[in-house]
Structures are given as C-alpha cells and as structure tokens.
Design a protein around this motif. Structure first.
Motif, PDB file in Angstrom:
ATOM      1  N   PRO A  38      49.283 100.297 -10.914  1.00  0.00           N
ATOM      2  CA  PRO A  38      49.631  99.101 -10.117  1.00  0.00           C
ATOM      3  C   PRO A  38      48.828  98.999  -8.810  1.00  0.00           C
ATOM      4  CG  PRO A  38      51.587 100.319 -10.777  1.00  0.00           C
ATOM      5  CD  PRO A  38      50.412 101.204 -11.032  1.00  0.00           C
ATOM      6  N   GLU A  39      48.949  97.827  -8.197  1.00  0.00           N
ATOM      7  CA  GLU A  39      48.232  97.604  -6.932  1.00  0.00           C
ATOM      8  C   GLU A  39      48.999  98.187  -5.758  1.00  0.00           C
ATOM      9  OE1 GLU A  39      48.135  93.356  -6.913  1.00  0.00           O
ATOM     10  OE2 GLU A  39      47.135  93.364  -8.885  1.00  0.00           O
ATOM     11  N   THR A  40      50.334  98.165  -5.879  1.00  0.00           N
ATOM     12  CA  THR A  40      51.149  98.624  -4.758  1.00  0.00           C
ATOM     13  C   THR A  40      52.037  99.778  -5.210  1.00  0.00           C
ATOM     14  OG1 THR A  40      51.189  96.403  -3.806  1.00  0.00           O
ATOM     15  CG2 THR A  40      52.930  97.924  -3.085  1.00  0.00           C
ATOM     16  N   LEU A  41      52.075 100.816  -4.384  1.00  0.00           N
ATOM     17  CA  LEU A  41      52.939 101.956  -4.698  1.00  0.00           C
ATOM     18  C   LEU A  41      53.862 102.186  -3.509  1.00  0.00           C
ATOM     19  CD1 LEU A  41      53.827 104.466  -6.292  1.00  0.00           C
ATOM     20  CD2 LEU A  41      51.842 105.668  -5.367  1.00  0.00           C
ATOM     21  N   ILE A  42      55.171 102.234  -3.805  1.00  0.00           N
ATOM     22  CA  ILE A  42      56.161 102.502  -2.758  1.00  0.00           C
ATOM     23  C   ILE A  42      56.859 103.813  -3.113  1.00  0.00           C
ATOM     24  CG2 ILE A  42      58.206 101.642  -1.553  1.00  0.00           C
ATOM     25  CD1 ILE A  42      57.417  98.819  -2.778  1.00  0.00           C
ATOM     26  N   THR A  43      56.784 104.775  -2.223  1.00  0.00           N
ATOM     27  CA  THR A  43      57.401 106.078  -2.490  1.00  0.00           C
ATOM     28  C   THR A  43      58.575 106.295  -1.546  1.00  0.00           C
ATOM     29  OG1 THR A  43      55.306 107.014  -3.220  1.00  0.00           O
ATOM     30  CG2 THR A  43      56.992 108.568  -2.511  1.00  0.00           C
ATOM     31  N   VAL A  44      59.712 106.665  -2.122  1.00  0.00           N
ATOM     32  CA  VAL A  44      60.876 106.987  -1.310  1.00  0.00           C
ATOM     33  C   VAL A  44      61.018 108.504  -1.290  1.00  0.00           C
ATOM     34  CG1 VAL A  44      63.354 106.665  -0.977  1.00  0.00           C
ATOM     35  CG2 VAL A  44      61.989 104.838  -2.009  1.00  0.00           C
ATOM     36  N   MET A  45      61.070 109.065  -0.106  1.00  0.00           N
ATOM     37  CA  MET A  45      61.089 110.520   0.009  1.00  0.00           C
ATOM     38  C   MET A  45      62.197 110.986   0.945  1.00  0.00           C
ATOM     39  SD  MET A  45      57.965 112.842   1.453  1.00  0.00           S
ATOM     40  CE  MET A  45      58.287 113.978   2.778  1.00  0.00           C
ATOM     41  N   GLY A  46      63.045 111.857   0.445  1.00  0.00           N
ATOM     42  CA  GLY A  46      64.044 112.506   1.310  1.00  0.00           C
ATOM     43  C   GLY A  46      63.297 113.351   2.331  1.00  0.00           C
ATOM     44  N   ILE A  47      63.744 113.323   3.569  1.00  0.00           N
ATOM     45  CA  ILE A  47      62.948 113.969   4.628  1.00  0.00           C
ATOM     46  C   ILE A  47      62.860 115.482   4.470  1.00  0.00           C
ATOM     47  CG2 ILE A  47      63.205 112.206   6.433  1.00  0.00           C
ATOM     48  CD1 ILE A  47      65.561 113.821   7.503  1.00  0.00           C
ATOM     49  N   GLU A  48      63.687 116.076   3.591  1.00  0.00           N
ATOM     50  CA  GLU A  48      63.652 117.532   3.447  1.00  0.00           C
ATOM     51  C   GLU A  48      62.554 117.985   2.490  1.00  0.00           C
ATOM     52  OE1 GLU A  48      65.353 115.588   1.677  1.00  0.00           O
ATOM     53  OE2 GLU A  48      65.988 116.482  -0.219  1.00  0.00           O
ATOM     54  N   LYS A  49      61.850 117.023   1.888  1.00  0.00           N
ATOM     55  CA  LYS A  49      60.870 117.381   0.862  1.00  0.00           C
ATOM     56  C   LYS A  49      59.538 117.862   1.431  1.00  0.00           C
ATOM     57  CE  LYS A  49      63.096 116.424  -2.872  1.00  0.00           C
ATOM     58  NZ  LYS A  49      63.032 116.817  -4.260  1.00  0.00           N
ATOM     59  N   ILE A  50      59.477 117.944   2.744  1.00  0.00           N
ATOM     60  CA  ILE A  50      58.231 118.347   3.403  1.00  0.00           C
ATOM     61  C   ILE A  50      57.848 119.790   3.089  1.00  0.00           C
ATOM     62  CG2 ILE A  50      57.424 119.002   5.728  1.00  0.00           C
ATOM     63  CD1 ILE A  50      56.959 116.175   5.465  1.00  0.00           C
ATOM     64  N   LEU A  51      56.556 120.000   2.866  1.00  0.00           N
ATOM     65  CA  LEU A  51      55.989 121.351   2.873  1.00  0.00           C
ATOM     66  C   LEU A  51      54.948 121.382   3.985  1.00  0.00           C
ATOM     67  CD1 LEU A  51      55.356 122.120  -0.923  1.00  0.00           C
ATOM     68  CD2 LEU A  51      57.238 122.909   0.526  1.00  0.00           C
ATOM     69  N   PRO A  52      54.844 122.484   4.710  1.00  0.00           N
ATOM     70  CA  PRO A  52      53.932 122.497   5.850  1.00  0.00           C
ATOM     71  C   PRO A  52      52.462 122.316   5.460  1.00  0.00           C
ATOM     72  CG  PRO A  52      55.520 124.278   6.028  1.00  0.00           C
ATOM     73  CD  PRO A  52      55.705 123.686   4.673  1.00  0.00           C
ATOM     74  N   THR A  53      51.986 123.075   4.476  1.00  0.00           N
ATOM     75  CA  THR A  53      50.553 123.032   4.191  1.00  0.00           C
ATOM     76  C   THR A  53      50.278 122.846   2.703  1.00  0.00           C
ATOM     77  OG1 THR A  53      50.282 125.379   3.721  1.00  0.00           O
ATOM     78  CG2 THR A  53      50.164 124.722   6.035  1.00  0.00           C
ATOM     79  N   PHE A  54      49.074 122.389   2.411  1.00  0.00           N
ATOM     80  CA  PHE A  54      48.670 122.155   1.026  1.00  0.00           C
ATOM     81  C   PHE A  54      48.760 123.437   0.198  1.00  0.00           C
ATOM     82  CE2 PHE A  54      45.955 120.955  -2.514  1.00  0.00           C
ATOM     83  CZ  PHE A  54      46.314 119.626  -2.698  1.00  0.00           C
ATOM     84  N   THR A  55      48.442 124.575   0.831  1.00  0.00           N
ATOM     85  CA  THR A  55      48.462 125.837   0.073  1.00  0.00           C
ATOM     86  C   THR A  55      49.880 126.268  -0.309  1.00  0.00           C
ATOM     87  OG1 THR A  55      48.231 126.915   2.204  1.00  0.00           O
ATOM     88  CG2 THR A  55      46.281 126.877   0.799  1.00  0.00           C
ATOM     89  N   ASP A  56      50.900 125.681   0.357  1.00  0.00           N
ATOM     90  CA  ASP A  56      52.274 126.017  -0.055  1.00  0.00           C
ATOM     91  C   ASP A  56      52.543 125.585  -1.496  1.00  0.00           C
ATOM     92  OD1 ASP A  56      53.094 127.149   2.382  1.00  0.00           O
ATOM     93  OD2 ASP A  56      53.373 125.159   3.240  1.00  0.00           O
ATOM     94  N   LEU A  57      51.741 124.632  -1.972  1.00  0.00           N
ATOM     95  CA  LEU A  57      51.920 124.173  -3.350  1.00  0.00           C
ATOM     96  C   LEU A  57      51.780 125.316  -4.339  1.00  0.00           C
ATOM     97  CD1 LEU A  57      50.025 120.762  -3.557  1.00  0.00           C
ATOM     98  CD2 LEU A  57      52.478 121.153  -3.784  1.00  0.00           C
ATOM     99  N   GLU A  58      50.949 126.298  -3.995  1.00  0.00           N
ATOM    100  CA  GLU A  58      50.738 127.392  -4.950  1.00  0.00           C
ATOM    101  C   GLU A  58      52.050 128.108  -5.261  1.00  0.00           C
ATOM    102  OE1 GLU A  58      49.031 131.316  -3.590  1.00  0.00           O
ATOM    103  OE2 GLU A  58      48.431 130.088  -1.893  1.00  0.00           O
ATOM    104  N   VAL A  59      52.946 128.144  -4.287  1.00  0.00           N
ATOM    105  CA  VAL A  59      54.248 128.773  -4.510  1.00  0.00           C
ATOM    106  C   VAL A  59      55.149 127.841  -5.324  1.00  0.00           C
ATOM    107  CG1 VAL A  59      56.317 129.662  -3.378  1.00  0.00           C
ATOM    108  CG2 VAL A  59      54.056 130.055  -2.359  1.00  0.00           C
ATOM    109  N   PHE A  60      55.237 126.592  -4.881  1.00  0.00           N
ATOM    110  CA  PHE A  60      56.220 125.694  -5.476  1.00  0.00           C
ATOM    111  C   PHE A  60      55.807 125.204  -6.861  1.00  0.00           C
ATOM    112  CE2 PHE A  60      57.377 126.022  -1.117  1.00  0.00           C
ATOM    113  CZ  PHE A  60      58.756 126.095  -1.180  1.00  0.00           C
ATOM    114  N   LEU A  61      54.527 125.140  -7.113  1.00  0.00           N
ATOM    115  CA  LEU A  61      54.103 124.732  -8.453  1.00  0.00           C
ATOM    116  C   LEU A  61      54.273 125.867  -9.462  1.00  0.00           C
ATOM    117  CD1 LEU A  61      51.029 122.418  -7.801  1.00  0.00           C
ATOM    118  CD2 LEU A  61      53.366 121.806  -8.428  1.00  0.00           C
ATOM    119  N   GLN A  62      54.569 127.054  -8.977  1.00  0.00           N
ATOM    120  CA  GLN A  62      54.965 128.124  -9.899  1.00  0.00           C
ATOM    121  C   GLN A  62      56.477 128.140 -10.067  1.00  0.00           C
ATOM    122  OE1 GLN A  62      52.738 131.991  -9.720  1.00  0.00           O
ATOM    123  NE2 GLN A  62      52.127 131.218  -7.709  1.00  0.00           N
ATOM    124  N   LEU A  63      57.189 127.961  -8.949  1.00  0.00           N
ATOM    125  CA  LEU A  63      58.646 128.041  -8.995  1.00  0.00           C
ATOM    126  C   LEU A  63      59.269 126.880  -9.769  1.00  0.00           C
ATOM    127  CD1 LEU A  63      59.521 129.107  -5.327  1.00  0.00           C
ATOM    128  CD2 LEU A  63      59.764 130.504  -7.390  1.00  0.00           C
TER     129      LEU A  63
END
Ligand code: SF4
Lengths: 494, 249
Positions: A251-276
């Motif tokens: 689509p042309e427009t994307l609207i994302t709704v995010m609970g404020i607790e979903k934050i991760l500090p850094t991109f490298t934190d993904l390595e942990v969460f994409l395993q868990l």
C-alpha cells in the motif's frame, strides 16, 4: 530533559464493554467454556502440539537460560529509561520521514488512525495481525465510521469472518477446528468456492485468493509491531504467513500502532529477541518472515508512514514497582500454551484480548481493579499458581509472584467494606487460629467432629458451603482419630 | 543430626501419618527428631489467597517458634510449605515494611528443606532401607517441581525401595488442580484439571499414587475415591518409612 508521558492514566472502562474488560467474573465465564466439549478438545489438542514443539526447539539451545536472562535485563533497562528511549525513537522515526503520534488512550488512538485513513479517502484498509489494535477495538471503531478493516492473518480472518473474538494471542482461532472454518468461509466469504472442503490446503487456497484481491487493491494498511528500535527508528513485525509483509510493502500508506513498552534500545538487541520470540511462540527456530522498516524509502514501499504510540494504561503499570515487570511481555503466548487453566477454559473466559497467565496480570493492571464486584478482581485468582508460566516465559516474568501481589491488592481494595465478605471473615479467623498453638489445637478438636459426618468408609461426600465446591467432584477424608501432636506427646513424652 | 520437624498444619490435623512416617524414617536413619510443639502453619494459605496482611502474624509465629528451637536443619514433608517458607515468608514481611522479620525468615529458610532434598542433598542417602511391594506412580507436585526444583530426587529415593514397581505417570508435570483455595474459588476449572490427572493415574495401572505433598494427594485422592477407582494415594514419606515388618502387618 525527558519526555513527559503525561499523568498516568488508566483506561478505566469500568462499566462499558471494552476489549480489555469482560462482563462476567472468571469462574462464571470459565463454566461456560468448560461445558463446551468441542472447544475443550480443540484447545487441549492445539496447546499440546505447540507445547511439544516449543520444548523441542528450546531444549536444543545450549544458551537458552542466558538468552532469557539477557532478554529480561534488556527489558528492565527499557522500563527504567522509557521516556528517553521513546524520545530517541521518535526523533529517529521523524528523521527517516515518518510521522509520530502520541495516544494516551484507546479513544485517542482510534481517532488518530481514523483521521489518517479518511485523509487517504478510502473505505477499506488491510490489517496485519496486531494485539495493540485489538486492545483498542480499532476494527469496530472503524466499522462504525464506515471503514472496513480486513484482517489478513489467516486465523484473524477466521475470527473476523466468524463474528467471533480471538481466544489466543498467537492463534486467535485456536478454539475452532477445520470443519468450523469451512462453514465460516462458505457463509461469510463472498468469493469462497462453492465446493470448498475442509481440507487444510483447500481452505488456505481459498483464503489466499480472497486476500490477494485485497492486497492488490488496498491503498492503506494498518499494523502493530513486535519491536520499535530506539537507536534507528526501525519497526519490526515477525510472522509466519507473509501476509504482513504484503501489507507493509504494497500500500501507499502504512499506519503502525505500537504500545510504548515495545521499545528496544538498539538494533543489535534484535539478536536476542529474534531468538527468544519464535522459539517461544510458534516453536520454530526462526519465523518465516521478519519485516523491518525504517521511515520512508522513496520509490520503495509505503510513501506515507505514521506511527501511533499507545499508552492506554501502560504508564500506570510502569509506575507500579512490582507490576511493571508485566510490561516486559513480548506476547509470545508461551505462557498460555502451558497454562492448565487456559487449556481448559480458553481465552474468552478472561474477558480481555490478553488471556491466560499474562492476561490475568496485565488486564487488571491496564484497567484497574475496583473492589470485589469488579470482574477484573477475579483474574489474579484464575491460576493454581503451578508456576508453568514462569518456567517458559522467554523474558522471565515471574507471573506467579505478580498474581499473588495482585491478589493482595484485590483483597486490599476491599478493606474497609462495611460488610466484610465470607472470605474476609474466614481468612481473619484462620490467621487468628494459625498464629497461636492453643487456638489451633482447639480448632483441631472442633475439626474432629467432622468424623461424625463421614460415612463408614471415612469419606466425606458432602461438605457445607464453601466446602461444597470441594465435594462436587471429590471426597474429603474424615479427620483422623489422633492428630500428629497428640501422637508425638504419647510417643516422645515432651 | 538434630532435625526439626515442620509437621505442617494440614499434616498435623488431617494427615498425621505423613509427619509420623517422616519422624520414624529419620529416626531409623539415626537422626534425632525434634518437634517444636508451638508450631502451627507457614502462612501459605493466606499468601496464596491474597490475604497478605493476615499472613504476617502467621509467618511471625512460625519464625519465632523455630528460632527458639535448637536444631541443625528443619524439614517439612511438603514441597509447597517449604516453597512458602523459602519464597513467600520474607516477601510478605517486606511488604509490610518489617525488614527485620524478612531477614529472620530468610535465615530460617536457609536451613529448611523438603524431605527429598534433606535426604539426598543434606544426609546424602538414596537407599533408606524401605520395602514397599506395590505398583506406584509418582506425581511431582508443582511447588516441588518448579519452586524448589527437587528434580528427580524423589525418584532416586523411590528407585531404591525394595519390592516397588515404579511406573511413569503421563502428563506428570501438569498441575492436579488443587492450588489451595483455587480448588474452591475456581472449582469447575479445578475439577476439570483433576479429572485429567485421575485419568492419567488410573491409566498407569498403579495401585498407589505418591507425591511429596499431602495437599495435592488429598486432591488427587479425593478424585480417585469419588470415582471408586480403587487406587489409593500415599505420601512419599510413608513409602520411604515402610519396612518389611510394617508391610507384613
Ligand atoms: S508473559 Fe512471557 S510467556 Fe507470556 S506471552 Fe508474555 S513473554 Fe510470552
């Protein structure tokens, strides 16, 4: 300088119906589900399959416990620095051409999204499966305003077409079997083939044809998110079917709704969460699709990107020293799949889009507990405290301890009632008896009278209320002739 | 060793045979058992029902009684009561701001053991010289399993029992549905959980179901009895205390 998140505000909805609040106390709602044999068979089968899968892929990880510890530590750090991280995230989203909106509650979030959709002049949007939008009742809100929101996740689509409510965080149609799915498709999906069978492949193909048409036509998509990354402004969704990826790219427009607790500090934190996450969630080593997007890329993907940051009770939970751990949840649903209570009652009994053990903790925190008449006050008791949820939680949320704490608050919120309830009286009396040996021995003497009501087989088959709840399914042994302390005095002369 | 017995409130009043067996077993192994007579309860029922303030006097009483007693280690034939001593007593004390009581409770918890822990970890024995000629299946109670992590210690002990035919319980790690007042507050759900546990026990063909908790056994036993299955429950302590002479009688 830190972002002011506003006065902690609880979406109370105490009297109205809300996706976060049921209308029946848990024991009553559970009774309905327990009476439905088909539902119980479907649930028992599905949770057992997914439990086994999860256990297999978790057991093969040599560093699983270390990963859990890391996940938990990252989340603790996020909660300690949430305002700063959100501000950093906001700045990075804007820097990459996105637009950031802040919503204090469900109403505000729904209004923001609706306005954004209207600005595109469409009356249909496609959706990526998302708990945040379910939590605010976005689909219903849009529908009331003449905008159709089409779920593209297969299970979500089944729930939507069946005019049903999701019963599980990950597998919303877990309570349905394939014959039921075929019937729903035939009745509700206008372009379903007339000769549709309940063969899983045929069902999937029918859904695929139906959805393809939607993907190619829709100009606006709405998603939730699994992660928002503060140091890059990146959003991420992990999924199994790839429908989400269609939504966030076509689509042309994307609207994302995010609970404020979903934050991760850094991109490298993904390595942990994409395993868990995938291992805990679907029992897969890796989820088939991981989509990450950062703002707007000219000529590629949606050219308008909006993110709505949703509070809806979260700062309230955050302000709670004990309870804030519930915000660590990454919605993997592992705790639902191992919970013996969830397995037998299903998700609807919890009255909230967040069912199961984490729901029993999160729901009362997001919407409050207002005394014993409040259905939310029954949720912390919807657990035998067996601890299975804590064992599987990838971010180590100590759910049993949180449940006990919330039980304490449910009781406390009722203190000072002019007419104390039966439990209050019983627990006060028991405390008095159990903190003094003389009183306890006297109580044991009274208990011995129970021998009189037992049959010759020393079994008690009917107890008066509330013990009657016990004897509805099982016998109670008659009290013994001699207590232990009497035996001790006789044999050990002390 | 001088071992203080926590009989548990339920054990004292309703299942004295469990505390009796624990006493006799430890004495047979050559230890001195003391029973601080003023003991009552660990406070678990109040904590788990949400009456945390009401739990405090119960916890304080437990701590005072055992602090005053003279012993090396304390033992309870109950995973859930030891779980409560280890994980809940200090918590409720801290919650009302009584850090001194919390510290005292923690110190006491440090020398309190569940029976299989005491035998295997502290006393370093797995063969307690028991004889029990029955087909037995073992249910690892939730608190032993997950709060205390006793692991296979009870099984290690059971495997050394002479005459025993130990059979595995399908779905062993699933809760039996007791959960203290959960069985009353959510009686229907609890009964559904119990029904599955009873079916699994009966399916093993065992004539005895054992566990390390009288409370869970009361629940499972109540279900087995109501359905006239003929299967009986017996506490781990009673199996371990059995000897050739006692069984013959
Ligand atoms: S509480 Fe833990 S196990 Fe349950 S859904 Fe959240 S992250 Fe998963």
């Amino acid at each position: 300088m830190s972002t002011f998140l506003g006065i902690p505000r609880r979406a109370s909805h105490e009297d109205e119906e809300s996706p976060l609040r049921g209308t029946l106390p848990f024991p009553k709602a559970a009774r309905k589900a327990l009476a439905n044999d088909q539902l119980r068979r479907n649930l028992a089968h599905a949770t057992a399959v997914i439990r086994t899968k999860r256990a297999l892929v978790v057991d093969e990880m040599p560093d699983w416990e270390a990963l859990r510890d890391t996940g938990s530590a990252v989340k603790t750090q996020v909660m300690a620095n949430l305002p700063e991280l959100l501000e950093q995230f906001e700045a990075n989203v804007i820097a990459h051409g996105g637009v950031v909106h802040w919503a204090a509650d469900a109403e505000e979030a729904n209004r923001i999204v609706t306005d954004l959709v209207r600005a595109q002049d469409v009356d249909e949007v496609i959706k990526v499966k998302s708990m945040a939008t379910q939590e605010i009742g976005l689909n219903e809100y849009l529908e009331e305003r003449g905008i159709a929101a089409v779920e593209t996740d297969l299970a979500e689509l089944i729930v939507q077409l069946g005019h049903d409510k999701p019963s599980h965080i990950l597998v919303p149609a877990i309570h349905r079997n394939r014959t039921e799915v075929r019937d729903i498709f035939l009745a509700e999906m206008a372009d379903a083939p007339a000769d549709l069978t309940d063969e899983p492949r045929r069902l999937a193909m029918a859904a695929r044809d139906h959805l393809r048409r939607k993907f190619l036509r829709s100009r606006v998509a709405i998603s939730g998110t699994n992660f928002g990354i503060a140091d890059t402004g990146t959003i991420g969704v992990v999924e199994s079917e790839g429908n989400g990826r269609m939504c966030v790219t076509l689509p042309e427009t994307l609207i994302t709704v995010m609970g404020i607790e979903k934050i991760l500090p850094t991109f490298t934190d993904l390595e942990v969460f994409l395993q868990l996450l995938p291992r805990s969630s679907t029992g897969e080593r890796m989820n088939p699709y991981t989509s990450l997007w950062t703002g707007v890329t000219p000529g590629d993907g949606p050219q308008n990107f909006h993110i709505v940051l949703l509070d809806n009770g979260r700062t309230n939970a955050l302000a709670d020293q004990v309870g804030r751990a519930a915000l660590h949840c990454i919605r993997c649903s592992a705790c639902l799949n191992v919970c013996p209570v969830y397995e037998r009652t299903g998700g609807h009994a919890y009255g909230s889009v967040y069912p199961g053990p984490i729901g029993a903790v999160l729901t009362p925190q997001l919407t409050g507990m207002h005394g014993h008449h409040d259905v939310n006050s029954t949720l912390p008791y919807a657990s035998s405290l067996c601890g299975a949820c804590y064992d599987v939680c990838p971010v180590k949320i100590d759910i049993p301890t949180l449940l006990v704490e919330l039980r304490g608050r449910a009781v406390d919120s009722d203190r000072g009632r002019t007419i104390p309830g039966g439990w209050d009286a019983a627990m006060k009396a028991a405390s008095w008896v159990m903190s003094d040996p003389k009183r306890f021995v006297a109580a044991e003497k009274a208990l011995a009278a129970g021998r009189l009501v037992a049959g010759r087989d020393r079994k008690i088959k009917h107890l008066p209320y509330p013990g009657s709840a016990w004897t509805q399914s099982k016998d109670m042994p008659a009290p013994p002739k001699q207590t232990f302390r009497q035996w001790w005095q006789e044999t050990h002369h002390e | 060793m001088r071992i203080a017995l926590i009989a548990t409130c339920l054990g004292d009043a309703l299942f004295p045979e469990v505390a009796r067996a624990t006493t006799l077993l430890l004495e047979r192994l050559g230890h001195e058992v003391v029973f601080p007579p003023d003991q009552v309860c660990c406070g678990q029922m109040h904590v788990n029902t949400g009456y945390l303030a009401e739990a405090v006097p119960v916890v304080r009483h437990h701590v005072e009684v055992f602090e005053a007693a003279d012993f090396d280690v304390a033992v309870a034939p109950s995973g859930s009561c030891v779980g409560s001593v280890r994980h809940q007593q200090a918590m409720v004390a801290r919650r009302v701001g009584d850090t001194l009581l919390a510290r005292r409770a923690t110190a006491l918890a440090g020398r309190t053991y569940e029976l299989s822990e005491l035998l295997v970890d502290v006393l370093d024995v797995t063969d307690v010289g028991a004889y029990y000629p029955h087909r037995v299946t073992y249910h690892p109670t939730c608190h032993s399993l997950r709060m205390l992590r006793v692991g296979d210690k009870p099984l290690k002990l059971l495997r050394q029992v002479q005459g025993i035919d130990l059979v595995e319980l399908p779905g062993a790690q699933e809760c039996c549905g007791f959960g203290g007042t959960f069985s009353i507050k959510n009686a229907d759900t609890s009964s559904a959980m119990l029904a599955d546990k009873v079916r699994n026990v009966v399916g093993t063909g065992a004539d005895r179901c054992t566990a390390g908790d009288a409370s869970c056994l009361m629940n499972i036993g109540g279900g087995l009895s109501r359905q006239d299955t003929g299967v009986r429950t017996i506490h781990l302590a009673e199996i371990l205390a059995s000897a050739r002479e006692s069984v013959a009688a």
